[in-house]
Enzyme design. Structure first.
Site, PDB file in Angstrom:
ATOM      1  CG  ASP A  37      26.253 -19.340 -12.383  1.00 27.69           C
ATOM      2  OD1 ASP A  37      25.340 -18.768 -11.751  1.00 27.69           O
ATOM      3  OD2 ASP A  37      26.050 -19.988 -13.422  1.00 27.69           O
ATOM      4  CG  ASP A  75      25.491 -10.005  -9.543  1.00 28.98           C
ATOM      5  OD1 ASP A  75      25.247  -9.982 -10.762  1.00 28.98           O
ATOM      6  OD2 ASP A  75      24.670  -9.683  -8.664  1.00 28.98           O
ATOM      7  CB  VAL A  76      27.386 -10.883 -14.977  1.00 23.48           C
ATOM      8  CG1 VAL A  76      28.001 -12.257 -15.173  1.00 23.48           C
ATOM      9  CG2 VAL A  76      25.867 -10.940 -14.973  1.00 23.48           C
ATOM     10  CG  ASN A 102      25.826 -19.059 -21.021  1.00 23.25           C
ATOM     11  OD1 ASN A 102      25.150 -19.464 -21.962  1.00 23.25           O
ATOM     12  ND2 ASN A 102      25.635 -19.459 -19.765  1.00 23.25           N
ATOM     13  CB  SER A 155      17.413 -14.565 -27.066  1.00 24.01           C
ATOM     14  OG  SER A 155      16.105 -15.066 -27.250  1.00 24.01           O
ATOM     15  CE1 TYR A 173      16.063 -13.838 -21.891  1.00 21.94           C
ATOM     16  CE2 TYR A 173      14.999 -13.815 -24.039  1.00 21.94           C
ATOM     17  CZ  TYR A 173      15.929 -14.360 -23.165  1.00 21.94           C
ATOM     18  OH  TYR A 173      16.719 -15.405 -23.571  1.00 21.94           O
ATOM     19  CE  LYS A 177      19.362 -12.964 -23.530  1.00 22.66           C
ATOM     20  NZ  LYS A 177      20.721 -13.452 -23.218  1.00 22.66           N
ATOM     21  CB  THR A 208      18.747 -24.664 -20.075  1.00 16.09           C
ATOM     22  OG1 THR A 208      18.109 -23.385 -20.264  1.00 16.09           O
ATOM     23  CG2 THR A 208      19.590 -25.011 -21.291  1.00 16.09           C
TER      24      THR A 208
END
Length: 273
Positions: A37, A75-76, A102, A155, A173, A177, A208
Site C-alpha cells: 500500500d 506505490d503501484v 485492488n 467497478s 475513474y 476502470k 469503505t
C-alpha cells in the site's frame, strides 16, 4: 485444512478497506500474504488515504490468524517498486499463486485546481497500477508452472459511464476502470496457456473510506442526477466489503478453476438497470 493452504497471495491497496479484508479472508483459509500500500496522501485526493498504521493493522490481522506476511509501503505507479516487493515475497515464501490488483482512488468531490493532473493521477493509479501489479507478478507465476489466479478490481464504472460530470476525477475513474477490463481480456489471452486465470470484479458502491467520506457525499449532494443514476436495482444503497471479498475468494479458488476472461458484476443489480 484451508482451501488456500500452501498458496501465496499478492494484494495491493492492502492497508485498509477491501484490500485488508481480502488479506484477512485468504489468510483465514491458509494463504500467506504479500501486502502493498502507498500509505501516503496523493495531492489530488481530498479524502484521507491509508497510513503506515493501517498497514500495520493488516499485518497484525494476518499474523493473528497464524499466517505469514511480507508488507511494504510501495506505490503501484512505480513498476520497479512492485518488482522489488514481489521478489521479496518470493524469497520469503517461494511462490506467488494469487494476485488481487485492488489499489485504486476515487477523488470525486475533491477540489481540482489542475483538472489534467487529477485525471492523470486517477488513471495512473487505477490503470497503470493494475498493469504494473500483474507485470510484476506474472513472470514468476509463469516460471512456477503451476497456474494461478489473478483478479483485477474494476467497478460498475468500468461497465457504464453513469456518473460522468466532465471532471478529471469522474472521467478518469470511468476511463481507468473501463481500461481495467481491457487489461483483463488481454491478460487472459497472454496467461491462459500457463493455466493462469484472469478475471475482473465490478462492485457497485462499497462501504469503505474511498466512498464513505465527506467529499464524496458532497459531490453526490451537489449532483442529484448523478446520485439517482448510481442507485442499485436491489433496495440497498451500498454493499459491505465482505460482499466483494466473498466473490473474489471464490474466483481465486479451485471452485472457479475454469473461469477466466469474466467481468463479474457484484453490484446489487446496478448493471441490469
Amino acid at each position: 485444512m484451508g482451501k488456500f493452504d500452501g498458496k501465496v497471495a499478492f494484494i495491493t491497496g492492502a492497508a485498509r478497506g477491501m484490500g485488508r479484508d481480502h488479506a484477512i479472508r485468504l489468510a483465514e483459509s491458509g494463504a500467506d500474504i504479500i501486502a502493498v500500500d502507498l500509505c501516503e496522501q496523493i495531492d489530488t485526493v481530498a479524502y484521507p488515504m491509508s497510513t503506515p498504521e493501517d498497514l500495520e493493522q493488516t499485518v497484525d490481522e494476518v499474523q493473528s490468524r497464524g499466517r505469514r506476511i511480507v508488507h511494504r509501503q510501495a506505490d503501484v505507479r512505480d513498476f520497479q517498486a512492485l518488482q522489488s516487493v514481489t521478489q521479496e515475497g518470493l524469497s520469503a515464501f517461494g511462490s506467488i499463486d494469487i494476485v488481487i490488483a485492488n489499489a485504486g482512488i476515487a477523488p470525486q468531490g475533491s477540489p481540482e485546481p489542475d483538472i489534467a493532473q487529477t485525471f492523470r493521477d486517477v488513471v495512473e493509479v487505477n490503470l497503470f497500477g493494475t498493469w504494473n501489479t500483474v507485470q510484476a507478478a506474472a513472470p514468476a507465476m509463469i516460471e512456477q508452472g503451476r497456474g494461478g489466479s489473478i483478479v483485477l478490481i474494476s467497478s460498475t464504472q468500468g461497465l457504464s459511464g453513469v456518473g460522468g460530470t466532465g471532471s478529471g476525477a469522474s472521467s478518469g475513474y470511468a476511463s481507468s476502470k473501463h481500461g481495467v477490463v481491457g487489461l483483463m481480456r488481454s491478460f487472459t489471452h497472454w496467461l491462459a496457456p500457463h493455466s493462469i486465470r484472469v478475471n475482473s470484479v465490478h462492485p457497485t458502491g462499497v462501504l469503505t473510506p474511498m466512498i464513505v467520506n465527506e467529499h464524496m457525499q458532497t459531490f453526490l449532494a451537489k449532483n442529484p442526477d448523478v446520485a439517482k443514476g448510481m442507485q442499485n436495482l436491489l433496495p440497498v444503497p451500498a454493499l459491505e466489503s465482505a460482499d466483494i471479498v466473498n466473490a473474489v475468494a471464490w474466483l481465486v479458488s479451485d471452485e472457479a478453476r475454469f473461469l477466466t476472461g469474466v467481468a463479474l458484476p457484484v453490484d446489487a443489480g446496478f448493471s441490469a438497470r
